[in-house]
Design a protein around this motif. Structure first.
Motif, mmCIF file in Angstrom:
data_model
loop_
_atom_site.group_PDB
_atom_site.id
_atom_site.type_symbol
_atom_site.label_atom_id
_atom_site.label_comp_id
_atom_site.label_asym_id
_atom_site.label_seq_id
_atom_site.Cartn_x
_atom_site.Cartn_y
_atom_site.Cartn_z
ATOM 1 N N PRO A 92 122.423 -30.701 106.741
ATOM 2 C CA PRO A 92 121.733 -29.535 106.162
ATOM 3 C C PRO A 92 120.284 -29.511 106.618
ATOM 4 O O PRO A 92 119.690 -30.569 106.861
ATOM 5 C CB PRO A 92 121.819 -29.778 104.658
ATOM 6 N N SER A 93 119.706 -28.318 106.696
ATOM 7 C CA SER A 93 118.363 -28.234 107.278
ATOM 8 C C SER A 93 117.258 -28.337 106.245
ATOM 9 O O SER A 93 116.150 -28.730 106.563
ATOM 10 C CB SER A 93 118.212 -26.936 108.053
ATOM 11 N N GLY A 94 117.545 -27.972 105.021
ATOM 12 C CA GLY A 94 116.509 -28.120 104.004
ATOM 13 C C GLY A 94 115.279 -27.263 104.202
ATOM 14 O O GLY A 94 114.229 -27.546 103.662
ATOM 15 N N SER A 95 115.376 -26.221 104.995
ATOM 16 C CA SER A 95 114.240 -25.316 105.102
ATOM 17 C C SER A 95 114.741 -23.971 105.598
ATOM 18 O O SER A 95 115.924 -23.798 105.861
ATOM 19 C CB SER A 95 113.165 -25.882 106.034
ATOM 20 N N ARG A 96 113.862 -23.022 105.766
ATOM 21 C CA ARG A 96 114.285 -21.668 106.108
ATOM 22 C C ARG A 96 115.134 -21.643 107.371
ATOM 23 O O ARG A 96 114.940 -22.406 108.286
ATOM 24 C CB ARG A 96 113.082 -20.753 106.235
ATOM 25 N N ASN A 98 115.392 -20.053 110.016
ATOM 26 C CA ASN A 98 114.875 -19.968 111.372
ATOM 27 C C ASN A 98 113.592 -20.786 111.552
ATOM 28 O O ASN A 98 112.799 -20.534 112.431
ATOM 29 C CB ASN A 98 114.650 -18.511 111.783
ATOM 30 N N SER A 99 113.443 -21.807 110.711
ATOM 31 C CA SER A 99 112.238 -22.631 110.804
ATOM 32 C C SER A 99 112.211 -23.418 112.105
ATOM 33 O O SER A 99 113.220 -23.914 112.584
ATOM 34 C CB SER A 99 112.181 -23.608 109.644
ATOM 35 N N THR A 241 128.290 -27.814 103.722
ATOM 36 C CA THR A 241 126.938 -28.368 103.561
ATOM 37 C C THR A 241 125.854 -27.493 104.187
ATOM 38 O O THR A 241 124.689 -27.627 103.829
ATOM 39 C CB THR A 241 126.846 -29.793 104.159
ATOM 40 N N ASP A 246 119.354 -21.882 103.161
ATOM 41 C CA ASP A 246 118.781 -22.822 102.208
ATOM 42 C C ASP A 246 119.376 -22.642 100.800
ATOM 43 O O ASP A 246 118.756 -22.997 99.803
ATOM 44 C CB ASP A 246 117.257 -22.681 102.179
ATOM 45 N N ALA A 247 120.568 -22.080 100.734
ATOM 46 C CA ALA A 247 121.250 -22.002 99.444
ATOM 47 C C ALA A 247 122.651 -22.591 99.570
ATOM 48 O O ALA A 247 123.540 -22.252 98.787
ATOM 49 C CB ALA A 247 121.305 -20.553 98.966
ATOM 50 N N SER A 248 122.836 -23.472 100.537
ATOM 51 C CA SER A 248 124.150 -24.079 100.739
ATOM 52 C C SER A 248 124.524 -24.945 99.543
ATOM 53 O O SER A 248 125.673 -24.957 99.097
ATOM 54 C CB SER A 248 124.150 -24.908 102.024
ATOM 55 N N GLY A 249 123.543 -25.683 99.029
ATOM 56 C CA GLY A 249 123.813 -26.494 97.847
ATOM 57 C C GLY A 249 124.209 -25.612 96.673
ATOM 58 O O GLY A 249 125.120 -25.933 95.916
ATOM 59 N N ASP A 250 123.526 -24.507 96.548
ATOM 60 C CA ASP A 250 123.819 -23.587 95.452
ATOM 61 C C ASP A 250 125.230 -23.011 95.565
ATOM 62 O O ASP A 250 125.939 -22.870 94.565
ATOM 63 C CB ASP A 250 122.798 -22.442 95.479
ATOM 64 N N ALA A 252 127.821 -24.436 97.094
ATOM 65 C CA ALA A 252 128.739 -25.532 96.765
ATOM 66 C C ALA A 252 128.788 -25.715 95.251
ATOM 67 O O ALA A 252 129.842 -25.959 94.658
ATOM 68 C CB ALA A 252 128.275 -26.822 97.437
ATOM 69 N N ARG B 90 118.918 -28.117 93.705
ATOM 70 C CA ARG B 90 120.237 -28.678 94.029
ATOM 71 C C ARG B 90 120.583 -28.377 95.476
ATOM 72 O O ARG B 90 121.727 -28.153 95.815
ATOM 73 C CB ARG B 90 121.287 -28.141 93.068
ATOM 74 N N GLU B 91 119.540 -28.386 96.296
ATOM 75 C CA GLU B 91 119.728 -28.185 97.730
ATOM 76 C C GLU B 91 119.513 -29.497 98.474
ATOM 77 O O GLU B 91 118.676 -30.297 98.080
ATOM 78 C CB GLU B 91 118.722 -27.145 98.254
ATOM 79 N N PRO B 92 120.239 -29.688 99.564
ATOM 80 C CA PRO B 92 119.997 -30.857 100.407
ATOM 81 C C PRO B 92 118.538 -30.894 100.828
ATOM 82 O O PRO B 92 117.896 -29.853 100.956
ATOM 83 C CB PRO B 92 120.896 -30.612 101.625
ATOM 84 N N ARG B 111 113.895 -31.378 95.634
ATOM 85 C CA ARG B 111 115.029 -30.610 96.148
ATOM 86 C C ARG B 111 116.312 -30.828 95.365
ATOM 87 O O ARG B 111 117.103 -29.914 95.200
ATOM 88 C CB ARG B 111 115.287 -30.982 97.609
ATOM 89 N N GLU D 104 103.371 -21.737 111.924
ATOM 90 C CA GLU D 104 104.334 -21.144 111.007
ATOM 91 C C GLU D 104 103.753 -21.096 109.597
ATOM 92 O O GLU D 104 103.844 -20.083 108.910
ATOM 93 C CB GLU D 104 105.634 -21.954 111.006
#
Lengths: 309, 309, 309, 309
Positions: A92-96, A98-99, A241, A246-250, A252, B90-92, B111, D104
């Motif tokens: 998972p990237s944990g940020s926007r 297109n960051s 995942t 950035d809402a993949s956790g949400d 899941a 609840r995000e990675p 996070r 950024e």
């Protein structure tokens, strides 16, 4: 879960969404997306048993956008195998979405194939030096074959608008080219990327096209083995995942199934061993996922008990 | 999957791991962890049907470390309900497990509950103003009750060593205190945190204690409802997306089950509807997860077909 | 620049500031700072020739805050020499003055001695294992000696308030302790740090105390060599590039002299070979520097032509 | 400082550098730079009184590279005035010279005109919609006029190599275009940027061209006012705080003068009110500044006492 129940459940979800139609904000960075009717809502479920259930605008084509990344990953994984992972991660990237920050810290290797940078690298890997026309055709033909529908095509206007406004993607591609993680010319890769995101597809076609992922890599209707069982599981793991920015956790947390969303408002979701689900509603929530689509999936999963957890 | 098969599978995995014992690097930042025998390996599977299968050092206690975060989250979620999510996401995390960078960017809201900062906030939320002794006792007694074993206790030496060397955790806690996301005094919260991580537990006890998560929140042996079905699913979702530091995607990719690892070398894994699995081998891989433990889980899942994908 | 001119210039600047008194926002994170009268304004110029010119509230003591870092650096540099630079850098930080991000990226070595982290390390270096009382006394006595005034003392209330609310500084100190870049106990170092920032001083005393930096390291009035000529130049260089948090470039751009500001509203500025200048006005601009103080210095430099550029 | 002394000092520095020739690493990212003889060393001092002193290879042309940013800034500042600062800052960057991270965080506004992103924006501002040929000619003609030498020209091979390998600059430009901080087409701006960096100049010409900055904006030899006194001071201030990538603080610390370096191994340094100094030696230190050039400037300043501090 019997056939009868599923028909009722899909119909129920469709009814429940009536009052939510129009919620969220339609993507407006390009005209072709901005003019889509915000009140659209479609849902299609195709089971591993070959049955289809649908409600709402399930026959109306929409822009596939980032959901195409699932199919490009599928093709790239079959072509390159595990070598793909030297060029793109699966965390998972944990940020926007297109960051560019993490990309710099990690020397041009994107976190996963579903963030823009990762999809661009995956596209480049799939190209393997081939020209854009050939690869765009391969992706389109794969979608047609998997969806069992020869009318699927891309929207030239969308592809051209994406190219004309996609400065961040040009930045990402050049940035990775500077790290030697892009092999084909930047323009070729990006045009291929913009065109694959511009495919138009319906919920019914999309669920059908993704069905092999719910059935261990084999399309249960045609009997075609699309990918190995292991690759199918792994694509689902990445959808779980990393499939919702950035809402993949949400996702899941709330839905509990692998899924991949696009800014066109579509979401492809896999219920392993059970069904593929496609939902579409153009209004997006604040993190860029279909607002009503996500809600519909929450309801569907609550009623079917299909959460993997 | 019959009883007989599972016994054979667990035994097989145990045999296959023989040649791998000793692989990885044992955590050595505190003496009590550093002196653990690197060749230890234990595995225990407790099924929702109440059967237990085990191999190797499944009866040898080890330091629970970060796996305790699953139980603290369980308690905090039952105490605060959805209010907890205002204080922890609840995000990675997409970066090192104790990184302070993202914490600054997100104004002191960690996070997820499994990175150190998130576990500290979750501990503070669970404390709700209570003293450290009361909360440490609550966590210990919960583990004892869930594992059905009154001998589970904490290792004072480990707790003290953690406190004496835990400068980063002091930094994190003070940092969040500066953002008003810690309510009890820093020292109280951290002592509670260090003590919960210092619990000693065996694979057999750990799998037994986590069984409720595989069974919709109800301990299938005692019949006790530990958490709601929804909370159980959600805890599993967080374990899936955030349970292995910056290799959570990799664990989902390779094992395909919710899991939580600790630097003591243990991993608690949930096969929803089937079983809870605890594995222990002290040698860690480069991202800090048990190397042989992860391999054992890959093999177990390949043989049982328990991947959720 | 004759004596007469300077007297007139200082008086002119004082008059020009009359209509600006009260501008900016007084620091309010601790009560002792918050209750300072926003309309205060003082300016004192002490020349290398030993003359003093002043206007406004130049005799009113204020909280020295971060300006104390200049004197701590002076003492640490004399005690450790070039070895100091292994523990703290001398580059501008390019981000907020108490940011922890860069500190992590650079393994606990702060960018320069004027950001909080850097001042804490510099304090620790100066302590060299000594107790807080001894070091606080050394800093106070140094200020007294350099200012030729034995009444300079610290404000206990301010020091205690800083300690009670300084969670970020506790975070920074523990963070660096985790990187082994702090040798004395965190509490000892921070108490010393909070106390040195709590010194009360007037513009007149501050300009007098900083005069050695304008005169190659020798106090031109007492004749005392405080630091080597090289160290004096280097302290000025750090003041120029790092003295105003994330507006150091702006201060160099507008004023063109080495300076160091504090949240108490004071600024110590050095005109090499000419004079030391202290200004005080409690209202801060959006980056935390005295708003009216900066304006007064711009005017003073425009009239005197003292910019080094 | 008499003429005779300066002649001797320059000669002394030249002699002292003999044993250092060849130190550092010559930039090798493009062939035209890589094949420069590492043992080259040149130094030229042009005083405000109109005298020139030189030693070594002061008549050998080298690639101006980033030093050109001083002249582009000069032109852009004269064209736009203070409006320029809405599009580019004037604070040190505190990170690698081509980092995209801070860009950024700060919404596409580069920290200062001397990092690559800032120079690209400054170039775009100077273009103001004009074509690349016109602007490249303007920059070249300005250099010719200021250096009083019509032979200064650009190296086509260098410009083309920069364009062919400048993926990071393409990334930066597209990135800022995505933030609407670039007005001309990306390709136009970058070609102008690459061409201005490809000018070939000698130490003698470079010192002559920069002399106006040492003399309040007026070329003391021709009498031409190039920029206002205020702009001259401000350009010097930016050179002091931002002129040496992430070693600007170090240069201020060691040399104590405004300066701007380039990867071609040149450095332009201003001694306000005294002289302009150009030094060239192709070997770079680990932060990308001329190693022997910096040492020569340290020696020159120690002998002349020209540090501003």
């Amino acid at each position: 879960m019997g056939t009868l129940d599923l028909a009722a459940i899909v119909a129920d979800v469709g009814r429940e969404m009536q009052s939510h139609r129009g919620e969220g904000h339609v993507a407006d960075y390009i005209p072709a997306l901005a003019r889509v009717d915000a009140r659209r809502f479609g849902l299609a479920v195709v089971t591993c048993g070959g049955e289809t259930f649908e409600t709402g605008d399930a026959w109306v084509p929409f822009s596939i956008q980032s959901i195409s990344k699932v199919f490009t990953l599928t093709l790239a994984l079959e072509r390159l195998g595990e070598d793909l992972w030297a060029r793109v991660g699966r965390e998972p990237s944990g940020s926007r979405f297109n960051s560019i920050v993490q990309l710099e810290a990690e020397h041009g290797v994107p976190r996963n194939p579903f963030i823009n940078a990762g999809a661009i690298v995956t596209t480049d890997a799939l190209m393997a030096g081939r020209g854009r026309d050939e690869v765009i055709a391969e992706i389109r033909d794969t979608l047609r074959r998997l969806a069992d529908n020869d009318t699927i095509d891309l929207d030239k206007e969308v592809a051209e608008s994406e190219a004309a406004t996609g400065f961040r993607n040009y930045a990402l591609a050049n940035f990775m080219r500077g790290f030697d993680n892009l092999r084909s010319p930047v323009e070729e890769v990006l045009q291929t990327y913009f065109h694959q995101c511009a495919m138009r597809i319906t919920c019914r076609q999309l669920a059908r096209a993704g069905l092999f992922l719910a059935n261990g890599g084999v399309d249960p209707i045609s009997g075609e083995r699309v990918v190995s069982a292991e690759h199918a599981r792994r694509i689902c793991a990445i959808m779980m995942t990393c499939g919702h920015y950035d809402a993949s956790g949400d996702f899941a947390f709330k839905v509990g199934l692998p899924g991949k969303s696009g800014v066109g408002g579509g979401i492809l979701t896999i219920a392993p061993g059970k069904a593929a689900i496609a939902v579409w509603s153009p209004g997006l929530n604040e993190v860029g996922n279909s607002q009503v689509g996500t809600l519909a999936l929450e309801r569907l999963v609550a009623k079917t008990g299909w959460s993997v957890f």
